[in-house]
Scaffold this motif. Structure first.
Motif, PDB file in Angstrom:
ATOM      1  N   THR A 199      -0.253  -1.076  -8.018  1.00 40.35           N
ATOM      2  CA  THR A 199      -1.607  -0.524  -8.022  1.00 40.35           C
ATOM      3  C   THR A 199      -1.495   0.965  -8.338  1.00 40.35           C
ATOM      4  O   THR A 199      -0.715   1.677  -7.704  1.00 40.35           O
ATOM      5  N   ASP A 214       3.092  -2.102  -5.042  1.00 38.27           N
ATOM      6  CA  ASP A 214       2.703  -3.334  -5.747  1.00 38.27           C
ATOM      7  C   ASP A 214       2.225  -3.075  -7.171  1.00 38.27           C
ATOM      8  O   ASP A 214       1.740  -3.971  -7.843  1.00 38.27           O
ATOM      9  N   LYS A 245      -9.877   2.055  -9.546  1.00 41.91           N
ATOM     10  CA  LYS A 245      -8.890   2.863 -10.278  1.00 41.91           C
ATOM     11  C   LYS A 245      -9.013   4.359  -9.984  1.00 41.91           C
ATOM     12  O   LYS A 245      -8.142   5.134 -10.334  1.00 41.91           O
ATOM     13  N   GLY A 280      -7.450   0.063  -5.892  1.00 44.00           N
ATOM     14  CA  GLY A 280      -7.394  -1.324  -6.355  1.00 44.00           C
ATOM     15  C   GLY A 280      -8.727  -1.811  -6.892  1.00 44.00           C
ATOM     16  O   GLY A 280      -8.778  -2.581  -7.854  1.00 44.00           O
ATOM     17  N   THR A 293       0.914   5.776  -7.696  1.00 44.28           N
ATOM     18  CA  THR A 293       1.305   4.391  -7.920  1.00 44.28           C
ATOM     19  C   THR A 293       1.862   3.871  -6.601  1.00 44.28           C
ATOM     20  O   THR A 293       2.680   4.540  -5.963  1.00 44.28           O
ATOM     21  N   CYS A 294       1.408   2.681  -6.222  1.00 47.39           N
ATOM     22  CA  CYS A 294       1.857   2.056  -4.977  1.00 47.39           C
ATOM     23  C   CYS A 294       2.961   1.036  -5.262  1.00 47.39           C
ATOM     24  O   CYS A 294       3.214   0.676  -6.409  1.00 47.39           O
ATOM     25  N   HIS A 337      -5.236   2.692  -1.137  1.00 47.88           N
ATOM     26  CA  HIS A 337      -4.808   1.513  -1.906  1.00 47.88           C
ATOM     27  C   HIS A 337      -5.999   0.605  -2.190  1.00 47.88           C
ATOM     28  O   HIS A 337      -6.170   0.121  -3.305  1.00 47.88           O
ATOM     29  N   TRP A 340       0.801  -1.218   0.000  1.00 47.19           N
ATOM     30  CA  TRP A 340       0.000   0.000   0.000  1.00 47.19           C
ATOM     31  C   TRP A 340       0.835   1.269   0.000  1.00 47.19           C
ATOM     32  O   TRP A 340       0.311   2.357  -0.222  1.00 47.19           O
TER      33      TRP A 340
END
Length: 106
Positions: free
Chosen positions: A42, A40, A100, A97, A37-38, A93, A21
């Motif tokens: 996402t 992972d 969007k 997720g 943007t995280c 997050h 996250w």
């Protein structure tokens, strides 16, 4: 105007930089929106326009000043501003997720 901030690694004891996250990048978009943007991968848009214009905006009301809004930065994986405002990165997050886009509630 688009500005982008990229997080730096934090080596403080007990802090995990790989948490999914954690925000890795942020760019300021028009109309009080942010592209994030995280860790992972996402990615999505955070729309803060409703919160900032709300009568219950509290600390976020100051972000109506676009110069202050544009000063968003990443601290320990969370979005923060110089006036002390910040967003919960776990909630952000989850919402990005799923959809969007996250319209931050009032």
């Amino acid at each position: 105007m688009s500005t982008e901030t990229i997080t730096q690694e934090h080596r403080t004891a007990g802090i995990t930089t790989a948490a999914p996250w954690r925000v890795r990048t942020v760019a300021v978009l028009a109309n009080y929106c942010l592209s994030v943007t995280c860790n992972d991968g996402t990615a999505g848009t955070v729309d803060m326009s409703q919160l900032i214009s709300s009568e219950q905006a509290g600390i976020f009301a100051a972000l109506k000043d676009e110069q202050l809004f544009d000063q968003v930065r990443i601290e320990l994986g969370a979005l923060t501003w110089p006036n002390g405002a910040d967003l919960d990165p776990v909630w952000m997050h989850e919402e990005i997720g799923k959809n969007k886009t996250w319209c931050v509630p009032r």
